[in-house]
Design a protein around this motif. Structure first.
Motif, PDB file in Angstrom:
ATOM      1  N   UNK A   1      -7.778   8.738 -14.466  1.00 58.39           N
ATOM      2  CA  UNK A   1      -6.468   9.383 -14.276  1.00 58.39           C
ATOM      3  C   UNK A   1      -5.618   9.204 -15.527  1.00 58.39           C
ATOM      4  N   UNK A   2      -5.648   8.028 -16.115  1.00 58.87           N
ATOM      5  CA  UNK A   2      -4.888   7.790 -17.340  1.00 58.87           C
ATOM      6  C   UNK A   2      -5.387   8.680 -18.477  1.00 58.87           C
ATOM      7  N   UNK A   3      -6.695   8.834 -18.603  1.00 58.63           N
ATOM      8  CA  UNK A   3      -7.265   9.671 -19.664  1.00 58.63           C
ATOM      9  C   UNK A   3      -6.931  11.147 -19.458  1.00 58.63           C
ATOM     10  N   UNK A   4      -7.042  11.620 -18.237  1.00 65.47           N
ATOM     11  CA  UNK A   4      -6.886  13.051 -17.990  1.00 65.47           C
ATOM     12  C   UNK A   4      -5.477  13.480 -17.599  1.00 65.47           C
ATOM     13  N   UNK A   5      -4.627  12.539 -17.210  1.00 66.43           N
ATOM     14  CA  UNK A   5      -3.295  12.873 -16.692  1.00 66.43           C
ATOM     15  C   UNK A   5      -2.187  12.072 -17.357  1.00 66.43           C
ATOM     16  N   UNK A   6      -2.559  11.064 -18.164  1.00 64.31           N
ATOM     17  CA  UNK A   6      -1.612  10.186 -18.864  1.00 64.31           C
ATOM     18  C   UNK A   6      -0.691   9.457 -17.882  1.00 64.31           C
ATOM     19  N   UNK A   7      -1.225   9.093 -16.724  1.00 63.46           N
ATOM     20  CA  UNK A   7      -0.501   8.318 -15.718  1.00 63.46           C
ATOM     21  C   UNK A   7      -1.436   7.248 -15.184  1.00 63.46           C
ATOM     22  N   UNK A   8      -0.862   6.213 -14.619  1.00 65.55           N
ATOM     23  CA  UNK A   8      -1.703   5.137 -14.106  1.00 65.55           C
ATOM     24  C   UNK A   8      -2.184   5.385 -12.685  1.00 65.55           C
ATOM     25  N   UNK A   9      -1.509   6.281 -11.953  1.00 70.07           N
ATOM     26  CA  UNK A   9      -1.956   6.594 -10.598  1.00 70.07           C
ATOM     27  C   UNK A   9      -1.555   8.009 -10.220  1.00 70.07           C
ATOM     28  N   UNK A  10      -2.181   8.499  -9.172  1.00 73.63           N
ATOM     29  CA  UNK A  10      -1.901   9.849  -8.688  1.00 73.63           C
ATOM     30  C   UNK A  10      -0.699   9.843  -7.753  1.00 73.63           C
ATOM     31  N   UNK A  11      -0.036  10.989  -7.578  1.00 78.52           N
ATOM     32  CA  UNK A  11       1.029  11.073  -6.581  1.00 78.52           C
ATOM     33  C   UNK A  11       0.476  10.743  -5.190  1.00 78.52           C
ATOM     34  N   UNK A  12       1.340  10.302  -4.266  1.00 78.34           N
ATOM     35  CA  UNK A  12       0.862   9.885  -2.944  1.00 78.34           C
ATOM     36  C   UNK A  12       0.289  11.001  -2.080  1.00 78.34           C
ATOM     37  N   UNK A  13       0.654  12.248  -2.332  1.00 77.39           N
ATOM     38  CA  UNK A  13       0.110  13.338  -1.530  1.00 77.39           C
ATOM     39  C   UNK A  13      -0.165  14.555  -2.408  1.00 77.39           C
ATOM     40  N   UNK A  14      -1.056  15.421  -1.927  1.00 80.30           N
ATOM     41  CA  UNK A  14      -1.474  16.597  -2.696  1.00 80.30           C
ATOM     42  C   UNK A  14      -0.314  17.533  -3.004  1.00 80.30           C
ATOM     43  N   UNK A  15       0.643  17.644  -2.101  1.00 79.56           N
ATOM     44  CA  UNK A  15       1.758  18.570  -2.335  1.00 79.56           C
ATOM     45  C   UNK A  15       2.739  18.064  -3.385  1.00 79.56           C
ATOM     46  N   UNK A  16       2.595  16.825  -3.835  1.00 84.24           N
ATOM     47  CA  UNK A  16       3.473  16.278  -4.871  1.00 84.24           C
ATOM     48  C   UNK A  16       2.900  16.397  -6.287  1.00 84.24           C
ATOM     49  N   UNK A  17       1.735  17.008  -6.421  1.00 84.69           N
ATOM     50  CA  UNK A  17       1.150  17.213  -7.738  1.00 84.69           C
ATOM     51  C   UNK A  17       1.861  18.358  -8.450  1.00 84.69           C
TER      52      UNK A  17
END
Length: 82
Positions: free
Chosen positions: A35-51
């Motif tokens: 996720x850090x490599x592909x999104x530059x964040x340490x974690x994903x949003x908690x739900x799909x609708x928050x992407x």
């Protein structure tokens, strides 16, 4: 996690299958690194609708096809694309 993915390669083709097989075998730490490599964040949003962007997996470019196994993945973190 899969519901947040937009895949422009055929998931039944080798690249798509290898990607999902690899993702399923990763530890939580390795997933975080992905996720850090592909999104530059340490974690994903908690739900799909928050992407803001769903993950997009693209096939290799012609130049990468020529390089074969020597080609390295390229990520566009602003667009959550690999």
């Amino acid at each position: 996690m899969r519901e947040c993915f937009c895949v422009s390669v055929d998931v039944s083709a080798a690249n798509g299958r290898y990607f999902w097989e690899t993702m399923q075998g990763l530890s939580q730490d390795q997933l975080s690194q992905f996720v850090n490599f592909s999104y530059a964040r340490s974690r994903l949003p908690p739900s799909a609708d928050q992407f803001p962007h769903h993950f997009k997996l693209e096939g290799p470019t012609p130049a990468q096809e020529e390089e074969g196994d020597k080609a390295l993945p390229h990520a566009a973190t602003c667009f959550f694309k690999l």
